[in-house]
Design a protein around this motif. Sequence first.
Motif, PDB file in Angstrom:
ATOM      1  N   ALA A 103       0.832  -1.209   0.000  1.00 46.77           N
ATOM      2  CA  ALA A 103       0.000   0.000   0.000  1.00 46.77           C
ATOM      3  C   ALA A 103       0.868   1.262   0.000  1.00 46.77           C
ATOM      4  CB  ALA A 103      -0.944   0.009   1.199  1.00 46.77           C
ATOM      5  N   GLN A 104       2.137   1.117   0.352  1.00 52.93           N
ATOM      6  CA  GLN A 104       3.046   2.254   0.383  1.00 52.93           C
ATOM      7  C   GLN A 104       3.919   2.351  -0.869  1.00 52.93           C
ATOM      8  OE1 GLN A 104       5.178   2.014   4.104  1.00 52.93           O
ATOM      9  NE2 GLN A 104       3.391   2.607   5.297  1.00 52.93           N
ATOM     10  N   ASN A 105       3.729   1.454  -1.839  1.00 56.54           N
ATOM     11  CA  ASN A 105       4.469   1.575  -3.102  1.00 56.54           C
ATOM     12  C   ASN A 105       4.214   2.960  -3.673  1.00 56.54           C
ATOM     13  OD1 ASN A 105       5.175  -1.092  -2.774  1.00 56.54           O
ATOM     14  ND2 ASN A 105       3.986  -1.852  -4.497  1.00 56.54           N
ATOM     15  N   ASN A 106       5.227   3.588  -4.218  1.00 53.34           N
ATOM     16  CA  ASN A 106       5.074   4.956  -4.701  1.00 53.34           C
ATOM     17  C   ASN A 106       6.187   5.313  -5.672  1.00 53.34           C
ATOM     18  OD1 ASN A 106       7.372   6.411  -3.250  1.00 53.34           O
ATOM     19  ND2 ASN A 106       6.368   5.422  -1.533  1.00 53.34           N
ATOM     20  N   GLN A 107       6.208   6.573  -6.036  1.00 52.97           N
ATOM     21  CA  GLN A 107       7.304   7.109  -6.838  1.00 52.97           C
ATOM     22  C   GLN A 107       7.947   8.248  -6.057  1.00 52.97           C
ATOM     23  OE1 GLN A 107       6.317   8.096 -10.886  1.00 52.97           O
ATOM     24  NE2 GLN A 107       5.360   6.118 -11.238  1.00 52.97           N
ATOM     25  N   VAL A 108       9.254   8.329  -6.163  1.00 53.80           N
ATOM     26  CA  VAL A 108      10.034   9.377  -5.500  1.00 53.80           C
ATOM     27  C   VAL A 108      10.706  10.199  -6.592  1.00 53.80           C
ATOM     28  CG1 VAL A 108      12.023   9.847  -4.015  1.00 53.80           C
ATOM     29  CG2 VAL A 108      10.429   8.010  -3.418  1.00 53.80           C
ATOM     30  N   ARG A 109      10.594  11.517  -6.490  1.00 56.20           N
ATOM     31  CA  ARG A 109      11.327  12.404  -7.402  1.00 56.20           C
ATOM     32  C   ARG A 109      12.442  13.081  -6.620  1.00 56.20           C
ATOM     33  NH1 ARG A 109       8.247  16.380 -11.129  1.00 56.20           N
ATOM     34  NH2 ARG A 109       7.579  17.330  -9.193  1.00 56.20           N
ATOM     35  N   MET A 110      13.579  13.309  -7.301  1.00 52.18           N
ATOM     36  CA  MET A 110      14.743  13.899  -6.649  1.00 52.18           C
ATOM     37  C   MET A 110      15.372  14.974  -7.537  1.00 52.18           C
ATOM     38  SD  MET A 110      18.400  12.111  -5.734  1.00 52.18           S
ATOM     39  CE  MET A 110      19.100  12.295  -7.367  1.00 52.18           C
ATOM     40  N   TRP A 111      15.749  16.097  -6.925  1.00 44.35           N
ATOM     41  CA  TRP A 111      16.549  17.147  -7.552  1.00 44.35           C
ATOM     42  C   TRP A 111      17.805  17.272  -6.705  1.00 44.35           C
ATOM     43  CZ3 TRP A 111      11.434  17.067  -6.861  1.00 44.35           C
ATOM     44  CH2 TRP A 111      10.592  17.404  -7.936  1.00 44.35           C
ATOM     45  N   TRP A 112      18.971  17.318  -7.337  1.00 43.31           N
ATOM     46  CA  TRP A 112      20.233  17.372  -6.606  1.00 43.31           C
ATOM     47  C   TRP A 112      21.118  18.439  -7.227  1.00 43.31           C
ATOM     48  CZ3 TRP A 112      23.025  17.027  -2.586  1.00 43.31           C
ATOM     49  CH2 TRP A 112      24.376  16.705  -2.586  1.00 43.31           C
ATOM     50  N   LEU A 113      21.545  19.389  -6.399  1.00 44.38           N
ATOM     51  CA  LEU A 113      22.507  20.416  -6.801  1.00 44.38           C
ATOM     52  C   LEU A 113      23.828  20.062  -6.119  1.00 44.38           C
ATOM     53  CD1 LEU A 113      20.221  23.556  -6.397  1.00 44.38           C
ATOM     54  CD2 LEU A 113      21.054  22.591  -8.551  1.00 44.38           C
ATOM     55  N   PRO A 114      24.723  19.343  -6.812  1.00 49.87           N
ATOM     56  CA  PRO A 114      25.932  18.839  -6.152  1.00 49.87           C
ATOM     57  C   PRO A 114      26.892  19.918  -5.661  1.00 49.87           C
ATOM     58  CG  PRO A 114      25.967  18.329  -8.505  1.00 49.87           C
ATOM     59  CD  PRO A 114      24.634  18.933  -8.205  1.00 49.87           C
ATOM     60  N   THR A 115      26.968  21.044  -6.340  1.00 47.49           N
ATOM     61  CA  THR A 115      27.870  22.101  -5.884  1.00 47.49           C
ATOM     62  C   THR A 115      27.314  22.771  -4.633  1.00 47.49           C
ATOM     63  OG1 THR A 115      28.608  22.462  -8.153  1.00 47.49           O
ATOM     64  CG2 THR A 115      29.056  24.230  -6.569  1.00 47.49           C
ATOM     65  N   SER A 116      26.029  23.080  -4.634  1.00 47.27           N
ATOM     66  CA  SER A 116      25.379  23.715  -3.476  1.00 47.27           C
ATOM     67  C   SER A 116      25.066  22.714  -2.375  1.00 47.27           C
ATOM     68  CB  SER A 116      24.068  24.377  -3.900  1.00 47.27           C
ATOM     69  OG  SER A 116      24.273  25.290  -4.944  1.00 47.27           O
ATOM     70  N   LYS A 117      25.095  21.423  -2.709  1.00 47.99           N
ATOM     71  CA  LYS A 117      24.750  20.338  -1.779  1.00 47.99           C
ATOM     72  C   LYS A 117      23.309  20.451  -1.288  1.00 47.99           C
ATOM     73  CE  LYS A 117      28.974  18.436  -1.338  1.00 47.99           C
ATOM     74  NZ  LYS A 117      29.369  18.115  -2.679  1.00 47.99           N
ATOM     75  N   ILE A 118      22.409  20.871  -2.180  1.00 50.40           N
ATOM     76  CA  ILE A 118      20.994  20.975  -1.840  1.00 50.40           C
ATOM     77  C   ILE A 118      20.267  19.808  -2.492  1.00 50.40           C
ATOM     78  CG2 ILE A 118      18.884  22.332  -2.126  1.00 50.40           C
ATOM     79  CD1 ILE A 118      20.688  24.838  -1.915  1.00 50.40           C
ATOM     80  N   LEU A 119      19.515  19.082  -1.663  1.00 52.90           N
ATOM     81  CA  LEU A 119      18.760  17.919  -2.108  1.00 52.90           C
ATOM     82  C   LEU A 119      17.275  18.192  -1.896  1.00 52.90           C
ATOM     83  CD1 LEU A 119      18.587  14.902  -2.978  1.00 52.90           C
ATOM     84  CD2 LEU A 119      18.818  14.328  -0.535  1.00 52.90           C
ATOM     85  N   VAL A 120      16.479  17.941  -2.927  1.00 54.51           N
ATOM     86  CA  VAL A 120      15.022  18.054  -2.827  1.00 54.51           C
ATOM     87  C   VAL A 120      14.455  16.687  -3.181  1.00 54.51           C
ATOM     88  CG1 VAL A 120      12.946  19.178  -3.710  1.00 54.51           C
ATOM     89  CG2 VAL A 120      15.069  20.497  -3.478  1.00 54.51           C
ATOM     90  N   LEU A 121      13.600  16.171  -2.300  1.00 54.48           N
ATOM     91  CA  LEU A 121      12.948  14.884  -2.519  1.00 54.48           C
ATOM     92  C   LEU A 121      11.443  15.068  -2.427  1.00 54.48           C
ATOM     93  CD1 LEU A 121      15.154  12.657  -0.193  1.00 54.48           C
ATOM     94  CD2 LEU A 121      15.146  12.639  -2.679  1.00 54.48           C
ATOM     95  N   GLU A 122      10.727  14.482  -3.351  1.00 51.86           N
ATOM     96  CA  GLU A 122       9.259  14.459  -3.293  1.00 51.86           C
ATOM     97  C   GLU A 122       8.847  13.014  -3.065  1.00 51.86           C
ATOM     98  OE1 GLU A 122       5.349  15.089  -6.109  1.00 51.86           O
ATOM     99  OE2 GLU A 122       7.322  15.304  -6.980  1.00 51.86           O
TER     100      GLU A 122
END
Length: 191
Positions: free
Chosen positions: A151-170
């Motif tokens: 029931a928890q199967n889903n999709q995860v989206r990721m944005w990664w800025l390697p220089t800034s080290k900022i990670l966004v996960l949906e």
Amino acid sequence: MSFRHCVLAVAVALSAAACTSPAEPAQPAKPAGPQIVVGTMRVTLPAGATYTQHSQDGLLDGCVAEGTAVCEARLLDLRTSNPDAPINPPSTKRPFGWYTGTDAPTCITPASPPGQAAVATGSTLLESGFAPIGPKKAEYSRWKVTCENSAQNNQVRMWWLPTSKILVLEYGSFPGLDAKLDTLLAGATFG
């Protein structure tokens, strides 16, 4: 008054009207929700959304939530993570590339927040490339995640800025949430 004087009077009146300043431009709309800062990135949340920069147990650090959801997305500055804690940098080259921990990844969704989610049993890369975060191009990926509790199967989206080290996960990607997060990230500024 002669016809010529009438035409001249009309011409003068039209010239004067053309020289007046136009109406003041409309003021831009005020941001919908609070503005938050993550590392060098600034974003404005949707009205009613909240951001938990730090939680007592650390499980909800960086969580953005609306309504009854506890954590729909995470915005993290990985430069501020504990230097002694082991971390896997985000990568499309490994199955759980969206997961930065070194323990078993979990199936976080808006309905099953960190600490309450089942263990992830699989993660398949569906797409990858680049996507905007404000004026920057982030490494972007979408994974299909399978879980012990299906029931928890889903999709995860990721944005990664390697220089800034900022990670966004949906977590628990679906069209409505995708559109909100895309809009939020499109309006990001840096500095």
